[in-house]
Design a protein around this motif. Structure first.
Motif, PDB file in Angstrom:
ATOM      1  N   SER A 232      83.768  14.001  96.269  1.00  0.00           N
ATOM      2  CA  SER A 232      82.641  14.930  96.181  1.00  0.00           C
ATOM      3  C   SER A 232      82.401  15.436  94.761  1.00  0.00           C
ATOM      4  CB  SER A 232      82.891  16.133  97.094  1.00  0.00           C
ATOM      5  OG  SER A 232      84.099  16.793  96.712  1.00  0.00           O
ATOM      6  N   ALA A 233      83.253  15.029  93.811  1.00  0.00           N
ATOM      7  CA  ALA A 233      83.199  15.584  92.463  1.00  0.00           C
ATOM      8  C   ALA A 233      82.092  14.957  91.623  1.00  0.00           C
ATOM      9  CB  ALA A 233      84.545  15.408  91.766  1.00  0.00           C
ATOM     10  N   LEU A 234      81.728  15.691  90.569  1.00  0.00           N
ATOM     11  CA  LEU A 234      80.725  15.256  89.595  1.00  0.00           C
ATOM     12  C   LEU A 234      81.357  15.236  88.216  1.00  0.00           C
ATOM     13  CD1 LEU A 234      77.738  14.799  88.559  1.00  0.00           C
ATOM     14  CD2 LEU A 234      77.592  17.301  88.400  1.00  0.00           C
ATOM     15  N   LEU A 235      81.239  14.121  87.510  1.00  0.00           N
ATOM     16  CA  LEU A 235      81.675  14.040  86.117  1.00  0.00           C
ATOM     17  C   LEU A 235      80.448  14.044  85.217  1.00  0.00           C
ATOM     18  CD1 LEU A 235      84.494  12.465  84.336  1.00  0.00           C
ATOM     19  CD2 LEU A 235      82.257  11.619  83.617  1.00  0.00           C
ATOM     20  N   VAL A 236      80.495  14.868  84.160  1.00  0.00           N
ATOM     21  CA  VAL A 236      79.355  15.005  83.249  1.00  0.00           C
ATOM     22  C   VAL A 236      79.807  14.669  81.835  1.00  0.00           C
ATOM     23  CG1 VAL A 236      77.529  16.529  82.411  1.00  0.00           C
ATOM     24  CG2 VAL A 236      78.474  16.865  84.707  1.00  0.00           C
ATOM     25  N   ASN A 237      79.068  13.784  81.170  1.00  0.00           N
ATOM     26  CA  ASN A 237      79.380  13.413  79.784  1.00  0.00           C
ATOM     27  C   ASN A 237      78.142  13.570  78.918  1.00  0.00           C
ATOM     28  OD1 ASN A 237      80.418  12.462  77.419  1.00  0.00           O
ATOM     29  ND2 ASN A 237      80.878  10.410  78.148  1.00  0.00           N
ATOM     30  N   THR A 238      78.140  14.616  78.097  1.00  0.00           N
ATOM     31  CA  THR A 238      77.077  14.807  77.099  1.00  0.00           C
ATOM     32  C   THR A 238      77.661  14.682  75.694  1.00  0.00           C
ATOM     33  OG1 THR A 238      77.414  17.210  77.205  1.00  0.00           O
ATOM     34  CG2 THR A 238      75.654  16.287  78.571  1.00  0.00           C
ATOM     35  N   SER A 239      78.849  14.104  75.581  1.00  0.00           N
ATOM     36  CA  SER A 239      79.522  13.959  74.298  1.00  0.00           C
ATOM     37  C   SER A 239      79.254  12.580  73.711  1.00  0.00           C
ATOM     38  CB  SER A 239      81.020  14.203  74.477  1.00  0.00           C
ATOM     39  OG  SER A 239      81.695  14.086  73.241  1.00  0.00           O
ATOM     40  N   ARG A 240      80.120  11.622  73.978  1.00  0.00           N
ATOM     41  CA  ARG A 240      79.938  10.244  73.553  1.00  0.00           C
ATOM     42  C   ARG A 240      80.500   9.336  74.635  1.00  0.00           C
ATOM     43  NH1 ARG A 240      77.142  12.408  70.503  1.00  0.00           N
ATOM     44  NH2 ARG A 240      76.889  12.136  68.236  1.00  0.00           N
ATOM     45  N   ALA A 241      79.829   8.231  74.885  1.00  0.00           N
ATOM     46  CA  ALA A 241      80.283   7.315  75.929  1.00  0.00           C
ATOM     47  C   ALA A 241      81.651   6.729  75.610  1.00  0.00           C
ATOM     48  CB  ALA A 241      79.266   6.184  76.116  1.00  0.00           C
ATOM     49  N   GLY A 242      81.954   6.577  74.328  1.00  0.00           N
ATOM     50  CA  GLY A 242      83.194   5.937  73.918  1.00  0.00           C
ATOM     51  C   GLY A 242      84.453   6.691  74.260  1.00  0.00           C
ATOM     52  N   ILE A 243      84.359   7.950  74.657  1.00  0.00           N
ATOM     53  CA  ILE A 243      85.570   8.679  75.037  1.00  0.00           C
ATOM     54  C   ILE A 243      86.054   8.250  76.426  1.00  0.00           C
ATOM     55  CG2 ILE A 243      84.998  10.652  73.591  1.00  0.00           C
ATOM     56  CD1 ILE A 243      84.154  12.186  76.008  1.00  0.00           C
ATOM     57  N   VAL A 244      85.203   7.522  77.155  1.00  0.00           N
ATOM     58  CA  VAL A 244      85.593   6.967  78.459  1.00  0.00           C
ATOM     59  C   VAL A 244      85.885   5.483  78.267  1.00  0.00           C
ATOM     60  CG1 VAL A 244      84.906   6.594  80.863  1.00  0.00           C
ATOM     61  CG2 VAL A 244      84.117   8.632  79.632  1.00  0.00           C
ATOM     62  N   GLU A 245      86.954   5.027  78.885  1.00  0.00           N
ATOM     63  CA  GLU A 245      87.321   3.619  78.832  1.00  0.00           C
ATOM     64  C   GLU A 245      86.120   2.743  79.192  1.00  0.00           C
ATOM     65  OE1 GLU A 245      90.210   0.699  81.480  1.00  0.00           O
ATOM     66  OE2 GLU A 245      90.741   2.827  81.268  1.00  0.00           O
ATOM     67  N   PRO A 246      85.814   1.706  78.407  1.00  0.00           N
ATOM     68  CA  PRO A 246      84.630   0.886  78.654  1.00  0.00           C
ATOM     69  C   PRO A 246      84.559   0.370  80.086  1.00  0.00           C
ATOM     70  CG  PRO A 246      85.598   0.307  76.546  1.00  0.00           C
ATOM     71  CD  PRO A 246      86.554   1.262  77.198  1.00  0.00           C
ATOM     72  N   GLY A 247      83.409   0.581  80.717  1.00  0.00           N
ATOM     73  CA  GLY A 247      83.180   0.102  82.073  1.00  0.00           C
ATOM     74  C   GLY A 247      83.826   0.924  83.161  1.00  0.00           C
ATOM     75  N   ALA A 248      84.678   1.884  82.800  1.00  0.00           N
ATOM     76  CA  ALA A 248      85.453   2.612  83.810  1.00  0.00           C
ATOM     77  C   ALA A 248      84.583   3.533  84.662  1.00  0.00           C
ATOM     78  CB  ALA A 248      86.564   3.423  83.140  1.00  0.00           C
ATOM     79  N   LEU A 249      83.591   4.182  84.058  1.00  0.00           N
ATOM     80  CA  LEU A 249      82.805   5.147  84.825  1.00  0.00           C
ATOM     81  C   LEU A 249      81.943   4.452  85.868  1.00  0.00           C
ATOM     82  CD1 LEU A 249      82.031   8.026  85.372  1.00  0.00           C
ATOM     83  CD2 LEU A 249      80.324   7.888  83.543  1.00  0.00           C
ATOM     84  N   ALA A 250      81.287   3.363  85.503  1.00  0.00           N
ATOM     85  CA  ALA A 250      80.469   2.629  86.478  1.00  0.00           C
ATOM     86  C   ALA A 250      81.336   2.137  87.633  1.00  0.00           C
ATOM     87  CB  ALA A 250      79.769   1.456  85.804  1.00  0.00           C
ATOM     88  N   ALA A 251      82.508   1.628  87.318  1.00  0.00           N
ATOM     89  CA  ALA A 251      83.404   1.144  88.365  1.00  0.00           C
ATOM     90  C   ALA A 251      83.894   2.283  89.245  1.00  0.00           C
ATOM     91  CB  ALA A 251      84.591   0.421  87.735  1.00  0.00           C
ATOM     92  N   ALA A 252      84.183   3.431  88.636  1.00  0.00           N
ATOM     93  CA  ALA A 252      84.701   4.570  89.392  1.00  0.00           C
ATOM     94  C   ALA A 252      83.658   5.118  90.361  1.00  0.00           C
ATOM     95  CB  ALA A 252      85.164   5.659  88.432  1.00  0.00           C
ATOM     96  N   VAL A 253      82.424   5.280  89.885  1.00  0.00           N
ATOM     97  CA  VAL A 253      81.372   5.807  90.759  1.00  0.00           C
ATOM     98  C   VAL A 253      81.072   4.807  91.871  1.00  0.00           C
ATOM     99  CG1 VAL A 253      78.956   6.531  90.858  1.00  0.00           C
ATOM    100  CG2 VAL A 253      80.402   7.277  88.958  1.00  0.00           C
ATOM    101  N   SER A 254      81.097   3.538  91.551  1.00  0.00           N
ATOM    102  CA  SER A 254      80.890   2.507  92.581  1.00  0.00           C
ATOM    103  C   SER A 254      81.982   2.579  93.647  1.00  0.00           C
ATOM    104  CB  SER A 254      80.875   1.114  91.948  1.00  0.00           C
ATOM    105  OG  SER A 254      79.785   0.972  91.058  1.00  0.00           O
ATOM    106  N   ALA A 255      83.202   2.934  93.226  1.00  0.00           N
ATOM    107  CA  ALA A 255      84.322   3.044  94.163  1.00  0.00           C
ATOM    108  C   ALA A 255      84.363   4.384  94.880  1.00  0.00           C
ATOM    109  CB  ALA A 255      85.630   2.816  93.418  1.00  0.00           C
ATOM    110  N   GLY A 256      83.534   5.350  94.407  1.00  0.00           N
ATOM    111  CA  GLY A 256      83.440   6.628  95.106  1.00  0.00           C
ATOM    112  C   GLY A 256      84.322   7.737  94.588  1.00  0.00           C
TER     113      GLY A 256
END
Length: 323
Positions: A232-256
Motif C-alpha cells: 500500500s506504500a508510495l515512494l516519491v522521488n523528486t531528487s535524481r533517478a540515479g539514486i535508485v538502482e537502474p530498473g529497480a523501481l519499475a520492477a518493484a512497482v510491477s511486483a507490487g
C-alpha cells in the motif's frame, strides 16, 4: 559575444529580466543570444554550438562528455546554473582552454512543494479523476489520506526538512533516515529516527527521497530496499533517478512493493515519446522534472548565469569550476 541558451523547453528565457540584461536591451551588454527549445547530444550538440562563443546551461539538462568537448571549435565559455558539474567533463574543458563558470542556487521550497503535490495527486488519484471528468464520467476511485500515516524522509536537508515539516502539519508520523549529521538535525527538530534502513523502508506509508546524486549515493536505493515496502506504500522521488538502482523501481512497482510511485526524475532525460518504462505503468504518477521549474527560481538561476557571462566578457570571470 554570440551566446547559445540550451534546453529552454518553455521558451522562458526571453521572458526574464536576465535575458534583457544579456541581450543589451538596456544598452549595456549587447550580446547576440540564440535560444534552443529542444535537446540534442553528441555530434548534433557539437554542430549546434559551432559559431558560438558561449553557452548557458540550465541545471544538468545537457551532458558534455569529452567526445563533445573536444569537438567544440569556437566555444570559449560555459556558464552553468548551479554548482553541480557532474554532467560536465571539467578536465576536457580545461585541456581545450574553455572556461567553465558554475554558480547560483535554486530554491528548496519549490521542490518540496512539488513533492507534496505528487504525494497528494498520487494518493487521491487526481490525474485519473481529472481525466475521467474531462471524458464525461464521474468518480472512479477511492483515495487514501495521509493523516495518521508514517512518512519516511531520506535526507533531512534543505528540501527534506521542509517535506518533513509539512508531513507533521498533516498529522503524519515522520521518520527520518540518512547520514549521521542529517539524523542529528532531524532529531533536534523533534523527528523520529529509524533504527535501521530496513525499518525505514518497511514502516513507511509514504517514503520520499531527497539525496543529492554523487558517487556515494548512486544506486543507494536497491531492489532489496524496495521489496521491503508495503504493497500500500508510495515512494516519491523528486531528487535524481540515479539514486535508485537502474530498473529497480519499475520492477518493484510491477511486483507490487511498493504499490505506487510518484517520480519527477528519470534515468535519461528528457523523456520523449513516453520512452521510459515507468511512465506506462499503472500506479505511477510522473512529471517531467518540474521540481525547480518555477518563475522566481528560473529568474534567479539565469541571473547567476548571465552574471557569469558578463564577468567573462569583461575579463574578470567568476565562479570558476576547475577539474
Amino acid at each position: 559575444m554570440r551566446i547559445a541558451v540550451l534546453d529552454d523547453y518553455q521558451s522562458a528565457f526571453d521572458q526574464l529580466a536576465a535575458a534583457r540584461r544579456l541581450r543589451g536591451d538596456d544598452a549595456v551588454a549587447g550580446h547576440e543570444v540564440v535560444t534552443f527549445t529542444d535537446s540534442v547530444t553528441g555530434s548534433a550538440l557539437v554542430e549546434r554550438l559551432s559559431g558560438f562563443d558561449a553557452v548557458v546551461l540550465l541545471q544538468q539538462r545537457t551532458p558534455f562528455p569529452r567526445s563533445v568537448v573536444e569537438g567544440l571549435d569556437t566555444l570559449r565559455l560555459v556558464s552553468q546554473t548551479g554548482r553541480n558539474t557532474g554532467h560536465l567533463d571539467l578536465e576536457a574543458f580545461a585541456e581545450c582552454g574553455i572556461t567553465v563558470c558554475a554558480g547560483g542556487a535554486g530554491s528548496a521550497a519549490t521542490t518540496a512543494e512539488l513533492t507534496w503535490g505528487l504525494v497528494l495527486a498520487s494518493l487521491r488519484h487526481l490525474p485519473e479523476e481529472v481525466a475521467r471528468l474531462r471524458a464525461g464520467q464521474w468518480q472512479g476511485s477511492v483515495g487514501t489520506s495521509v493523516e495518521g500515516k508514517t512518512l519516511g524522509v531520506w535526507a533531512y536537508g534543505r528540501i527534506g526538512s521542509r517535506v518533513a515539516e509539512v508531513g507533521r502539519a498533516f498529522g503524519m508520523d515522520v521518520v527520518c533516515w540518512g547520514r549521521a549529521g542529517s539524523l542529528a538535525r532531524a532529531a533536534d527538530a523533534g523527528f523520529a529516527v529509524a533504527g535501521s534502513k530496513e525499518e525505514f523502508f518497511s514502516s513507511a506509508d509514504v517514503l520520499t527521497l531527497h539525496l543529492p546524486l554523487n558517487d556515494g549515493t548512486s544506486g543507494i536505493v536497491t531492489a532489496g530496499d524496495l521489496a521491503l515496502m508495503k504493497p500500500s506504500a508510495l515512494l516519491v522521488n523528486t531528487s535524481r533517478a540515479g539514486i535508485v538502482e537502474p530498473g529497480a523501481l519499475a520492477a518493484a512497482v510491477s511486483a507490487g512493493r511498493p504499490g505506487r510511485a510518484a517520480v519527477d526524475v528519470f534515468e535519461d532525460e528528457p523523456v520523449l515519446g513516453a520512452a521510459d518504462p515507468l511512465i506506462g505503468l499503472p500506479g505511477i504518477t510522473a512529471t517531467p522534472h518540474l521540481g525547480y521549474v518555477e518563475w522566481d527560481v528560473l529568474e534567479s538561476l539565469y541571473s547567476a548565469a548571465v552574471d557569469q557571462v558578463l564577468a567573462f566578457a569583461a575579463g574578470t570571470p567568476i565562479n570558476l569550476a576547475t577539474p
